[in-house]
Design an enzyme around this catalytic site. Structure first.
Site, PDB file in Angstrom:
ATOM      1  N   CYS A 203      31.291  28.487  77.912  1.00 51.84           N
ATOM      2  CA  CYS A 203      31.915  28.298  76.604  1.00 51.84           C
ATOM      3  C   CYS A 203      33.246  27.547  76.662  1.00 51.84           C
ATOM      4  CB  CYS A 203      32.141  29.656  75.934  1.00 51.84           C
ATOM      5  SG  CYS A 203      30.795  30.818  76.186  1.00 51.84           S
ATOM      6  N   HIS A 338      38.997  31.466  70.012  1.00 53.26           N
ATOM      7  CA  HIS A 338      37.628  31.437  70.534  1.00 53.26           C
ATOM      8  C   HIS A 338      36.702  32.110  69.513  1.00 53.26           C
ATOM      9  CE1 HIS A 338      34.717  30.791  73.623  1.00 53.26           C
ATOM     10  NE2 HIS A 338      34.465  32.091  73.800  1.00 53.26           N
ATOM     11  N   HIS A 378      28.513  29.323  67.341  1.00 52.12           N
ATOM     12  CA  HIS A 378      29.076  29.104  68.677  1.00 52.12           C
ATOM     13  C   HIS A 378      28.356  27.944  69.354  1.00 52.12           C
ATOM     14  CE1 HIS A 378      30.810  29.521  72.483  1.00 52.12           C
ATOM     15  NE2 HIS A 378      30.579  30.792  72.752  1.00 52.12           N
TER      16      HIS A 378
END
Length: 654
Positions: A203, A338, A378
């Site tokens: 990520c 995030h 995401h």
């Protein structure tokens, strides 16, 4: 006879050589530090694709400004067994790219077989990197053989099995599936000589790539860098595996920092930045959309689980980024977090922000916190760069967009512990005299690799001129469009037509100028001319082949060549400097007449005499014709006067 050195003498000489070299490097580094060389890194362009029909940064801004939610059902064009997935996944929703499989292979010199064997992540990265270069006003061909680097965050996956893949794709599958080739293919296609590095820290990949690009620019490994990340889900494995771990949101949405957070929501995207030193951007006249002031990386280490986030590590990476930027937390207004929407990760991140940015803010307003994931999900390797693009747009438009699904903040976090607030409503972010607006962007990888970047607004000197009143013009403007294939040309004409519907006539000059000077010149071309959008739109539609052009609008091109008296000293010098083809033809024709002819043209000495005037005009007009011909202009008729008749006859093939 000179005696050979003893082994001890050889060792001493080698040591002294190493010590001398180390002293030289130390001296150079000290000189650099004493000179105050802290040249920041400028972002000169950005390009992207994200869910919700986002194809440009401007599209992304409209999506977040409107508070749009881009999560949708599983796509039906990827060969997935949707009925089976409904029984194996906790959700059958996510954020998906429109037309993820579309690709203009010919533009990048690829055969249809090679393109089919190539992971769509590689293909999309290549397309968006090309766009990022053009959006900076640079012809991609101009970067060939330059020390331009490529730093790409890449989501690992198996696109096609090399053992069982179709026979017709054999020979292309290895490079088409290799993550390392994602950056290498961009460098190969554009002919770049800087470092090409593919990063997979999950990520955090694209922010890690940005950090590496910044270090490479500062260290002299490259002078320009394409940096970003890409994720496209060719298979639904991420949904299946996270369902087994009970880590997916039931509706596929990331409820970043919200009380209703119930897991993450997977998504797709690609974002690319073009970055270089600020001094280079100023020298070359490149636009500056923002500045990377500082960045830092670290690792969770032995936390409470291999994939579990570490609050202390997040605090450390934030403070390290401040140190690299030479600022404190109070100097930052916004953090693009995030914010995956998981019950474990979000509270740990929020507490780390409260312990860092939330402390010692003095009389500064609280830090605003939000996440793009609340809009689009995401995007894994493309998540960090998406957050950077969002913050650069927020700086441009002077507003912090609202974060969705978090009207009630998570109750697991004590929000009173520091001055951090969720941006659940749009917040104004205007220019403040004497203060630089800054944002932090975070990414924390499942790998344990953490990244934090400090972004700030462009210096006032680089913000561009104040907008001027747009006034209609009266001159005819040519809009030149080129592509590698007829289909590509039609698509470009359609996109230009759609763009013009939102562009005032007063901005058409800029559009025409950009098309003529900042785009690659490709084999298939069309030129549409007019004084206004109303003039241009029918021509663009006709050129795209959507409707037949009326006979009254069909144009034939004629060229007229002038005779003696049109010559002047130095004619063709500017064209020779700008266009090698013109220079080559002009020199060749002059050389066939007389060795002194080129000098006479350059100085004007004797150019008024027929002996030099007529051959000089012939050479100039033939070279000019060959140049225009190379651009795809073909006359239906030619004519001329005096020596111009001879030039007309020559180019007509007589």
């Amino acid at each position: 006879m000179i005696p050979m050195p003893t082994p001890n003498e050889q060792k001493l000489a080698a040591y002294l050589k190493r010590a001398t070299e180390e002293l030289r490097r130390t001296r150079d580094r000290l000189a650099e530090l004493e000179s105050g060389d802290d040249d920041p890194i400028a972002v000169v362009s950005m390009a992207c694709r994200y869910p919700g029909g986002v194809r440009t940064p401007e599209d992304l801004w409209r999506l977040v400004r409107d508070g749009a939610d881009a999560i949708g059902d599983f796509p039906d064009d990827r060969g997935w067994d949707l009925a089976d997935l409904a029984t194996r996944c906790d959700t059958t929703r996510g954020g998906f790219l429109d037309g993820a499989g579309d690709f203009d292979a010919a533009l990048f010199g690829m055969t249809p077989r090679e393109a089919l064997a190539t992971d769509p992540q590689q293909r999309l990265l290549l397309e968006v990197a090309w766009e990022a270069v053009e959006r900076a006003g640079i012809d991609p061909a101009a970067l060939r053989a330059t020390p331009t680097g490529v730093f790409a965050g890449f989501a690992g996956q198996t696109y096609t099995d090399m053992d069982t893949g179709p026979d017709e794709l054999r020979g292309y599958l290895l490079a088409g599936s290799a993550a390392s080739v994602a950056s290498g293919r961009v460098a190969y296609t554009l002919g770049l000589h800087g470092p090409a590095i593919t990063v997979d820290t999950a990520c955090s990949s694209s922010l890690v790539a940005l950090h590496l690009a910044v270090q490479a620019l500062r260290g002299g490994d490259c002078t320009l860098a394409l940096v970003g990340g890409v994720t496209v889900m060719s298979a639904p494995g991420a949904w299946i595996e996270f369902s087994r771990q009970q880590g997916l949101a039931a509706d596929g949405r990331c409820k970043s920092y919200g009380a209703g957070a119930d897991g993450t929501g997977w998504s797709e995207g690609v974002g690319v930045l073009l970055v270089e030193k600020l001094s280079d951007a100023r020298r070359l006249g490149h636009p500056v959309v923002g500045v990377v002031r500082g960045s830092a990386l670290n690792q969770d280490g032995a936390s409470n689980g291999l994939t579990a986030p570490s609050g202390p590590a997040q605090e450390r990476v934030i403070r390290a980024a401040w140190a690299d930027a030479g600022i404190t937390g109070a100097d930052v207004d916004v953090v693009e977090g995030h914010g995956t929407g998981t019950r474990l990760g979000d509270p740990i991140e929020a507490q780390a922000l409260l312990a860092t940015y939330g402390r010692d803010r003095g009389d500064r307003p609280p830090l605003w916190l939000g996440s793009l994931k609340s809009n689009i999900g995401h995007t894994s390797a493309a998540a960090g760069v998406g957050g950077v693009i969002k913050m650069l747009l927020a700086l441009r438009y002077g507003a912090v967009p609202r974060t969705l699904h978090a009207d009630e903040p998570t109750t697991v976090v004590d929000w009173s512990a520091g001055a951090v607030r969720l941006a659940v409503h749009e917040q104004p972010w205007p220019h403040a005299p004497g203060r630089v607006r800054r944002a932090g962007v975070s990414s924390f990888g499942i790998s344990g690799t953490n990244a934090h970047v400090i972004i700030e607004e462009p210096p006032a000197a680089d913000a561009g001129p104040a907008p001027v009143a747009e006034t209609p013009h009266t001159s005819v403007l040519p809009l030149a469009v080129t592509a590698a294939t007829p289909g590509g040309l039609r698509n470009q004409l359609h996109r230009l037509r759609d763009h013009l519907t939102a562009v005032p006539d007063g901005a058409l000059t800029d559009v025409a100028y950009s098309l003529a000077t900042t785009r690659a010149v490709l084999p298939y071309r069309a030129v549409v001319s007019g004084r206004s959008a109303a003039d241009l739109l029918p021509g663009l539609t006709a050129a795209a082949g959507d409707t037949p052009e009326p006979a009254a609008r069909r144009r034939r091109v004629g060229m007229v060549f002038s005779g003696q008296g049109a010559q002047w000293a130095g004619m063709g010098s500017g064209l020779s400097a700008a266009f090698p083809l013109f220079a080559r033809v002009f020199a060749d024709v002059c050389g066939r007449f007389s060795p002194e002819l080129a000098e006479a043209v350059a100085t004007g000495e004797g150019l008024d005499r027929t002996t030099f005037a007529q051959p000089a005009l012939f050479a100039y007009q033939v070279a000019l014709f060959r140049l225009v011909e190379s651009w795809g202009v073909r006359p239906s008729v030619v004519a001329g006067h005096s020596v111009g008749e001879i030039a007309a006859a020559h180019v007509a093939g007589v």
